[in-house]
Design a protein around this motif. Structure first.
Motif, short mmCIF file in Angstrom:
data_model
loop_
_atom_site.label_atom_id
_atom_site.label_comp_id
_atom_site.label_asym_id
_atom_site.label_seq_id
_atom_site.Cartn_x
_atom_site.Cartn_y
_atom_site.Cartn_z
N MET A 1 0.81 -1.17 -0.13
CA MET A 1 0.02 0.09 0.15
C MET A 1 0.98 1.36 -0.03
O MET A 1 1.90 1.25 0.70
CB MET A 1 -0.83 0.00 1.33
N LEU A 2 0.56 2.40 -0.73
CA LEU A 2 1.30 3.30 -0.84
C LEU A 2 0.22 4.64 -0.77
O LEU A 2 -0.96 4.50 -1.31
CB LEU A 2 1.83 3.77 -2.27
N GLU A 3 0.50 5.57 0.28
CA GLU A 3 -0.42 6.66 0.40
C GLU A 3 0.14 7.92 -0.11
O GLU A 3 1.41 8.20 0.45
CB GLU A 3 -0.80 6.84 2.09
N VAL A 4 -0.52 8.69 -0.96
CA VAL A 4 0.10 9.83 -1.53
C VAL A 4 -0.72 11.36 -0.91
O VAL A 4 -2.06 11.03 -1.06
CB VAL A 4 0.00 10.06 -2.99
N GLU A 5 -0.28 12.24 -0.17
CA GLU A 5 -0.93 13.23 0.28
C GLU A 5 -0.55 14.44 -0.70
O GLU A 5 0.37 14.71 -1.30
CB GLU A 5 -0.56 13.76 1.59
N VAL A 6 -1.97 15.13 -1.14
CA VAL A 6 -1.86 16.13 -1.94
C VAL A 6 -2.69 17.40 -1.43
O VAL A 6 -3.69 17.21 -0.86
CB VAL A 6 -2.57 15.59 -3.40
N SER A 7 -1.85 18.48 -1.66
CA SER A 7 -2.50 19.65 -1.06
C SER A 7 -3.67 20.09 -1.95
O SER A 7 -3.62 19.93 -3.28
CB SER A 7 -1.38 20.80 -1.13
N GLY A 8 -4.63 20.74 -1.43
CA GLY A 8 -5.82 21.35 -2.24
C GLY A 8 -5.57 22.73 -2.60
O GLY A 8 -6.38 23.07 -2.89
N ARG A 9 -4.67 23.34 -2.30
CA ARG A 9 -4.41 24.64 -2.45
C ARG A 9 -4.14 24.87 -4.15
O ARG A 9 -4.38 26.09 -4.75
CB ARG A 9 -2.97 25.03 -1.92
N ASP A 11 -4.68 23.26 -8.26
CA ASP A 11 -5.13 22.13 -8.85
C ASP A 11 -4.17 21.18 -9.31
O ASP A 11 -3.30 21.33 -10.39
CB ASP A 11 -6.13 22.69 -10.05
N GLY A 12 -3.86 19.99 -8.97
CA GLY A 12 -3.18 18.90 -9.24
C GLY A 12 -3.46 17.83 -10.07
O GLY A 12 -3.23 16.77 -9.94
N THR A 13 -4.88 17.97 -10.42
CA THR A 13 -5.40 16.81 -10.96
C THR A 13 -4.73 15.94 -11.93
O THR A 13 -4.88 14.87 -11.87
CB THR A 13 -7.05 17.45 -11.61
N HIS A 54 -15.67 11.82 -10.34
CA HIS A 54 -14.55 11.17 -10.99
C HIS A 54 -13.55 11.01 -10.01
O HIS A 54 -13.58 11.59 -8.81
CB HIS A 54 -14.16 12.10 -12.38
N PHE A 55 -12.47 10.18 -10.62
CA PHE A 55 -11.39 10.13 -9.69
C PHE A 55 -10.74 11.26 -9.11
O PHE A 55 -10.37 12.08 -10.15
CB PHE A 55 -10.40 9.27 -10.41
N PHE A 56 -10.37 11.60 -7.81
CA PHE A 56 -9.92 12.86 -7.32
C PHE A 56 -10.89 14.11 -7.71
O PHE A 56 -10.10 15.22 -8.03
CB PHE A 56 -8.59 12.89 -8.07
N GLY A 57 -12.28 13.87 -7.77
CA GLY A 57 -13.06 14.69 -8.07
C GLY A 57 -13.40 15.70 -6.92
O GLY A 57 -14.50 15.96 -6.61
N PHE A 58 -12.56 16.44 -6.42
CA PHE A 58 -12.58 17.39 -5.15
C PHE A 58 -13.41 18.40 -5.55
O PHE A 58 -14.28 19.00 -4.63
CB PHE A 58 -11.15 17.81 -4.96
N ARG A 59 -13.51 19.13 -6.73
CA ARG A 59 -14.48 20.22 -6.95
C ARG A 59 -15.83 19.77 -6.90
O ARG A 59 -16.95 20.05 -6.21
CB ARG A 59 -14.07 20.76 -8.36
N THR A 60 -16.35 18.62 -7.69
CA THR A 60 -17.67 17.90 -7.52
C THR A 60 -17.91 17.74 -5.89
O THR A 60 -19.19 17.90 -5.64
CB THR A 60 -17.81 16.90 -8.35
N HIS A 61 -17.14 17.06 -5.43
CA HIS A 61 -17.23 16.61 -4.19
C HIS A 61 -17.73 17.80 -3.12
O HIS A 61 -18.52 17.71 -2.41
CB HIS A 61 -16.10 15.90 -3.52
N ARG A 62 -16.64 18.96 -3.40
CA ARG A 62 -17.02 19.99 -2.50
C ARG A 62 -18.41 20.81 -2.92
O ARG A 62 -19.18 21.25 -1.91
CB ARG A 62 -15.93 21.20 -2.82
N GLU A 63 -18.73 20.77 -4.24
CA GLU A 63 -20.03 21.17 -4.35
C GLU A 63 -21.31 20.23 -3.95
O GLU A 63 -22.41 20.96 -3.51
CB GLU A 63 -20.26 21.32 -5.93
N GLN A 64 -20.93 19.11 -3.87
CA GLN A 64 -21.86 18.13 -3.44
C GLN A 64 -22.39 18.18 -1.92
O GLN A 64 -23.47 17.93 -1.22
CB GLN A 64 -21.86 16.73 -3.77
N THR A 65 -21.26 18.68 -0.89
CA THR A 65 -21.12 18.52 0.40
C THR A 65 -21.21 20.02 0.89
O THR A 65 -21.14 20.02 2.03
CB THR A 65 -20.09 17.84 1.03
N ALA A 66 -21.21 20.89 0.18
CA ALA A 66 -21.29 22.20 0.65
C ALA A 66 -22.57 22.77 1.37
O ALA A 66 -23.78 22.20 1.16
CB ALA A 66 -21.23 23.39 -0.38
#
Length: 69
Positions: A1-9, A11-13, A54-66
């Motif tokens: 298993m490998l975990e990669v942390e990505v900053s949300g500041r 867009d690194g999609t 979509h994979f790494f869909g942070f924008r859509t997730h933010r819109e759905q959970t706002a």
């Protein structure tokens, strides 16, 4: 298993997708923080949506959970 942390500041999609596809080249699955779906390389490469995300869909997730303003 490998975990990669990505900053949300920033867009690194594109970079996250590229890294994920390289890591999955020999098989396996990927998880992201925005869905409960386990993603295959084919799904990531095809930019498939599962349950509207979509994979790494942070924008859509933010819109759905706002919270309503």
């Amino acid at each position: 298993m490998l975990e990669v942390e990505v900053s949300g500041r920033v867009d690194g999609t594109a970079e996250v997708r590229h890294l994920t596809l390289a890591l999955l080249a020999q098989g396996g699955i990927a998880m992201d923080d925005y869905s409960d779906h386990l993603w295959t390389a084919e799904e990531v490469a095809d930019d498939r949506a599962v349950d509207g995300l979509h994979f790494f869909g942070f924008r859509t997730h933010r819109e759905q959970t706002a919270l309503p303003q």
